[in-house]
Design an enzyme around this catalytic site. Structure first.
Site, PDB file in Angstrom:
ATOM      1  N   ARG A 177       0.208  -0.543  11.500  1.00 51.52           N
ATOM      2  CA  ARG A 177      -0.397  -1.003  10.200  1.00 51.52           C
ATOM      3  C   ARG A 177      -0.646  -0.088   9.261  1.00 51.52           C
ATOM      4  O   ARG A 177      -0.775  -0.180   7.897  1.00 51.52           O
ATOM      5  CB  ARG A 177      -1.487  -1.980  10.487  1.00 51.52           C
ATOM      6  CG  ARG A 177      -2.025  -2.835   9.482  1.00 51.52           C
ATOM      7  CD  ARG A 177      -3.002  -3.719  10.075  1.00 51.52           C
ATOM      8  NE  ARG A 177      -3.782  -4.818   8.905  1.00 51.52           N
ATOM      9  CZ  ARG A 177      -4.777  -4.686   8.511  1.00 51.52           C
ATOM     10  NH1 ARG A 177      -5.803  -3.928   8.862  1.00 51.52           N
ATOM     11  NH2 ARG A 177      -5.194  -5.445   7.289  1.00 51.52           N
ATOM     12  N   ILE A 184      -3.929  -6.671   1.821  1.00 56.36           N
ATOM     13  CA  ILE A 184      -3.209  -6.571   2.936  1.00 56.36           C
ATOM     14  C   ILE A 184      -4.158  -7.607   3.810  1.00 56.36           C
ATOM     15  O   ILE A 184      -5.222  -7.307   4.206  1.00 56.36           O
ATOM     16  CB  ILE A 184      -2.722  -5.363   3.863  1.00 56.36           C
ATOM     17  CG1 ILE A 184      -1.939  -5.677   4.851  1.00 56.36           C
ATOM     18  CG2 ILE A 184      -4.143  -4.408   4.020  1.00 56.36           C
ATOM     19  CD1 ILE A 184      -1.472  -4.205   5.832  1.00 56.36           C
ATOM     20  N   SER A 185      -3.622  -8.766   4.364  1.00 61.00           N
ATOM     21  CA  SER A 185      -4.444  -9.759   5.009  1.00 61.00           C
ATOM     22  C   SER A 185      -4.957  -9.281   6.395  1.00 61.00           C
ATOM     23  O   SER A 185      -4.513  -8.205   7.039  1.00 61.00           O
ATOM     24  CB  SER A 185      -3.495 -10.848   5.436  1.00 61.00           C
ATOM     25  OG  SER A 185      -2.891 -11.512   4.329  1.00 61.00           O
ATOM     26  N   GLN A 186      -5.938  -9.784   6.631  1.00 63.56           N
ATOM     27  CA  GLN A 186      -6.709  -9.466   7.924  1.00 63.56           C
ATOM     28  C   GLN A 186      -5.924  -9.792   9.296  1.00 63.56           C
ATOM     29  O   GLN A 186      -5.131 -10.720   9.206  1.00 63.56           O
ATOM     30  CB  GLN A 186      -7.856 -10.245   8.062  1.00 63.56           C
ATOM     31  CG  GLN A 186      -8.916 -10.116   9.158  1.00 63.56           C
ATOM     32  CD  GLN A 186      -9.649 -11.327   9.608  1.00 63.56           C
ATOM     33  OE1 GLN A 186     -10.232 -12.253   8.858  1.00 63.56           O
ATOM     34  NE2 GLN A 186     -10.557 -11.151  10.508  1.00 63.56           N
TER      35      GLN A 186
END
Ligand code: SAH
Length: 215
Positions: free
Chosen positions: A35, A61-63
């Site tokens: 990530r 950026i999403s969880q």
């Protein structure tokens, strides 16, 4: 990856399991993908915190939990043709591309679109096709899709997207405003009927029309 990040990654996977992510394929993919590659500069140290993080063009950026949850709820397999609206960092796109046959992904911010395209090339993910445009209209030339995932919150579900789903197809999207509650909803198409199930409360950046050429 430094050992500090490896420890944090293992802790993240344990957290996802504790939060109800049971799909082994999803968990494996999250543990395979670095990530930190989707995050800029000093924020990389936070790559395995279970949190959304800022990216270029004022987006996020999403969880990881939300990525895992939405992917699990989308019920994809390797025969699926999938449309994603909101490429952003490209992280969710990579997760989807590893589970489906072909992924089509649309982004309205040019700088994000370019960075994500480079990452997909670097990873040699040739089953991803990108488009710079307004995803609220879907992708007429490529429809119908087995699955659609929207990763930005809209006040309502765009009709044009619904009708680009195959019969029996599934769409996952956060619905709600920036000021009030948002929820992930799952829509399933049955002919001209759609069933809508409200799932988890979330907080996403807005789904907006039009395109943005610079940051
Ligand atoms: N899946 C991404 C989420 C990024 S945030 C990730 O995890 O990195 C949501 C993204 O949706 C933003 O990049 C935003 O620019 C994009 N977006 C918002 N409205 C859009 C639209 N109508 N068409 C395409 N992209 C859109």
């Amino acid at each position: 990856m430094n050992s500090n990040l490896t420890v944090k990654k293992n802790q993240l996977i344990d957290q996802l399991k504790a939060q109800g992510i049971t799909d082994e394929k999803v968990l494996n993919i999250i543990s395979e993908i670095p990530r930190e590659d989707f995050i800029a500069g000093y924020l990389r140290q936070q790559a395995y915190e279970n949190a959304a993080l800022p990216i270029e063009s004022g987006q996020t950026i999403s969880q990881p939990f939300v990525v895992a949850y939405m992917t699990q709820e989308l019920q994809i397999d390797d025969k699926c043709k999938v449309l994603e609206i909101g490429t952003g960092s490209g992280y969710q796109s990579v997760v989807l591309s590893k589970l489906c046959k072909r992924l089509f992904t649309i982004e309205r911010h040019m700088p994000l679109y370019k960075v994500a395209e480079e990452i997909f090339k670097k990873y040699r993910l040739f089953n991803i096709t990108t488009l710079f445009g307004n995803g609220m209209k879907g992708w007429k030339e490529q429809q119908p899709f087995d699955r659609i995932m929207v990763t930005a919150a809209g006040a309502e579900i765009p009709d044009e997207l619904l009708y680009q789903l195959k019969d029996g197809g599934i769409m996952i999207m956060p619905v709600g405003s920036q000021e009030e509650a948002q929820h992930i909803v799952r829509v399933t198409r049955h002919g001209d009927d759609f069933t809508v199930k409200t799932l988890l409360p979330v907080k996403f950046v807005p789904l907006l029309s039009g395109i943005v050429h610079s940051s």
